[in-house]
Motif scaffolding. Structure first.
Motif, short mmCIF file in Angstrom:
data_model
loop_
_atom_site.label_atom_id
_atom_site.label_comp_id
_atom_site.label_asym_id
_atom_site.label_seq_id
_atom_site.Cartn_x
_atom_site.Cartn_y
_atom_site.Cartn_z
N LEU A 160 0.81 -1.22 0.00
CA LEU A 160 0.00 0.00 0.00
C LEU A 160 0.84 1.27 0.00
O LEU A 160 0.34 2.34 -0.35
N ALA A 161 2.11 1.16 0.38
CA ALA A 161 2.97 2.34 0.44
C ALA A 161 3.77 2.55 -0.85
O ALA A 161 4.58 3.46 -0.92
N THR A 162 3.52 1.72 -1.86
CA THR A 162 4.31 1.80 -3.08
C THR A 162 3.40 1.91 -4.30
O THR A 162 2.26 1.43 -4.30
N ALA A 163 3.94 2.51 -5.36
CA ALA A 163 3.18 2.61 -6.61
C ALA A 163 2.91 1.24 -7.23
O ALA A 163 1.77 0.95 -7.62
N PRO A 164 3.92 0.35 -7.36
CA PRO A 164 3.61 -0.96 -7.95
C PRO A 164 2.65 -1.77 -7.10
O PRO A 164 1.81 -2.50 -7.64
N GLY A 165 2.75 -1.64 -5.78
CA GLY A 165 1.81 -2.36 -4.92
C GLY A 165 0.38 -1.91 -5.15
O GLY A 165 -0.54 -2.73 -5.25
N ARG A 166 0.18 -0.62 -5.26
CA ARG A 166 -1.16 -0.10 -5.51
C ARG A 166 -1.66 -0.49 -6.89
O ARG A 166 -2.86 -0.77 -7.07
N ALA A 167 -0.76 -0.51 -7.87
CA ALA A 167 -1.17 -0.89 -9.22
C ALA A 167 -1.66 -2.33 -9.25
O ALA A 167 -2.62 -2.66 -9.96
N ILE A 168 -1.02 -3.20 -8.46
CA ILE A 168 -1.46 -4.59 -8.40
C ILE A 168 -2.75 -4.71 -7.59
O ILE A 168 -3.73 -5.33 -8.03
N LEU A 169 -2.77 -4.12 -6.40
CA LEU A 169 -3.95 -4.22 -5.52
C LEU A 169 -5.20 -3.70 -6.20
O LEU A 169 -6.29 -4.27 -6.05
N ALA A 170 -5.06 -2.63 -6.98
CA ALA A 170 -6.22 -2.02 -7.63
C ALA A 170 -6.86 -2.94 -8.65
O ALA A 170 -8.01 -2.72 -9.04
N ASN A 171 -6.13 -3.96 -9.09
CA ASN A 171 -6.65 -4.83 -10.14
C ASN A 171 -6.90 -6.26 -9.68
O ASN A 171 -7.10 -7.15 -10.51
N LEU A 172 -6.90 -6.47 -8.37
CA LEU A 172 -7.26 -7.77 -7.83
C LEU A 172 -8.77 -7.96 -7.86
O LEU A 172 -9.54 -7.00 -7.95
N GLU A 173 -9.20 -9.20 -7.76
CA GLU A 173 -10.64 -9.49 -7.67
C GLU A 173 -11.19 -8.86 -6.39
O GLU A 173 -10.50 -8.83 -5.35
N PRO A 174 -12.43 -8.35 -6.42
CA PRO A 174 -13.00 -7.67 -5.25
C PRO A 174 -12.92 -8.48 -3.95
O PRO A 174 -12.57 -7.93 -2.91
N ALA A 175 -13.23 -9.76 -4.02
CA ALA A 175 -13.20 -10.57 -2.80
C ALA A 175 -11.79 -10.66 -2.23
O ALA A 175 -11.59 -10.61 -1.01
N THR A 176 -10.81 -10.77 -3.10
CA THR A 176 -9.42 -10.88 -2.67
C THR A 176 -8.94 -9.59 -2.02
O THR A 176 -8.34 -9.61 -0.94
N ILE A 177 -9.21 -8.46 -2.67
CA ILE A 177 -8.74 -7.19 -2.12
C ILE A 177 -9.48 -6.83 -0.83
O ILE A 177 -8.89 -6.29 0.11
N ASN A 178 -10.77 -7.15 -0.74
CA ASN A 178 -11.52 -6.85 0.48
C ASN A 178 -10.96 -7.63 1.67
O ASN A 178 -10.80 -7.08 2.77
N GLU A 179 -10.65 -8.89 1.45
CA GLU A 179 -10.08 -9.71 2.52
C GLU A 179 -8.70 -9.19 2.94
O GLU A 179 -8.38 -9.13 4.13
N LEU A 180 -7.90 -8.81 1.96
CA LEU A 180 -6.55 -8.33 2.24
C LEU A 180 -6.57 -7.01 2.99
O LEU A 180 -5.83 -6.80 3.96
N LEU A 181 -7.42 -6.08 2.54
CA LEU A 181 -7.46 -4.76 3.16
C LEU A 181 -7.90 -4.81 4.62
O LEU A 181 -7.49 -3.97 5.43
#
Length: 271
Positions: A160-181
């Protein structure tokens, strides 16, 4: 999920831990878990350590720690100083990481594009993958103009503190990103809104959030089935660039390079 990696009073970091999912206890070997926990302790604390320090950082009792350290030393994954009696990783520990890089098709397939992005931007270009809530740098072409930062292949940073990390997280499946966040932020809804904007724009920018003096722009790389598998980023120095210039000059390059990478990677990269 991952253990707290903040330093305690002794200055020791806990190793990265991840939740076990769908484990068959009949097949699961706790001894291997302990061994990897000790190795992870050296990753989190890249310096020689005593038995007591490894025990404290890993959370294992001293008896178990001593047995694991002895075994890893016998297998030549650890060295032990005859004078200080401290343990440290051996050169053999590089074998697993290097084998991963050699066997990962995305590294070889995308390297020519990293070179092209480096030629066009004259700045450092990296390829990263998501691992848990972190990104790991798996390929890199440094800038010739500015002394590179401490970032090397294998470096791990909070996504979350990096540009590449956000670029990946923004394109994960909704269920995956919701669980991770839920595990890495106290305000998931606000973070989701930011990631939604990243996804709409097609790139992310981070200004000195994980690396002081570094402005980074990144775009996602997609594999088979349009699943995000990595991110490419261009990292520039704040001495020469502003966030506005990075967005205007470097973001278009990284978006185009990521698209070209995706065209190649999607042909054989499946998850």
């Amino acid at each position: 999920m991952r253990a707290n990696k903040n330093q305690g009073r002794t200055g020791l970091n806990s190793p990265a831990l991840f939740a076990k999912t769908a484990v068959d206890e009949r097949l699961y070997l706790g001894t291997i878990e302990k061994s990897l926990l000790v190795l992870g302790t050296f990753c989190a604390n890249p310096r020689p350590m005593t038995l007591a320090e490894v025990s404290q950082a890993s959370g294992l009792n001293k008896s178990a720690t001593q047995r694991v350290l002895y075994t890893l030393r016998a297998l030549r994954y650890l060295n032990q100083s005859e004078t200080t009696r401290q343990y440290s990783l051996s050169a053999k520990a590089l074998d697993i990481g290097n084998a991963y890089l050699r066997s990962n098709p995305i590294v070889e397939a995308t390297f020519p594009y990293l070179l092209e992005a480096n030629r066009r931007s004259q700045e450092t270009v990296n390829l990263t993958e998501l691992d848990g809530s972190d990104i790991i740098f798996i390929s890199r072409v440094p800038s010739r103009n500015v002394m590179s930062s401490y970032i090397t292949i294998g470096t791990r940073l909070p996504a979350l503190a990096t540009a590449p990390g956000r670029a990946i997280l923004a394109n994960l499946e909704p269920a995956t990103i919701n669980e991770l966040l839920r595990t890495i932020t106290t305000n998931p809804q606000k973070t989701l809104k930011h990631l939604h904007r990243v996804r709409q724009k097609g790139f992310a920018i981070a200004n000195q959030e994980a690396v002081p003096g570094d402005i980074s722009t990144a775009a996602p790389v997609f594999g088979y089935g349009k699943n995000v598998v990595a991110a490419v980023n261009i990292a520039a120095s704040t001495a020469n660039w502003t966030p506005e210039r990075v967005e205007a000059k470097l973001s278009p390059i990284v978006v185009e390079i990521a698209r070209q990478m995706s065209n190649v990677v999607s042909q054989h990269w499946r998850r």
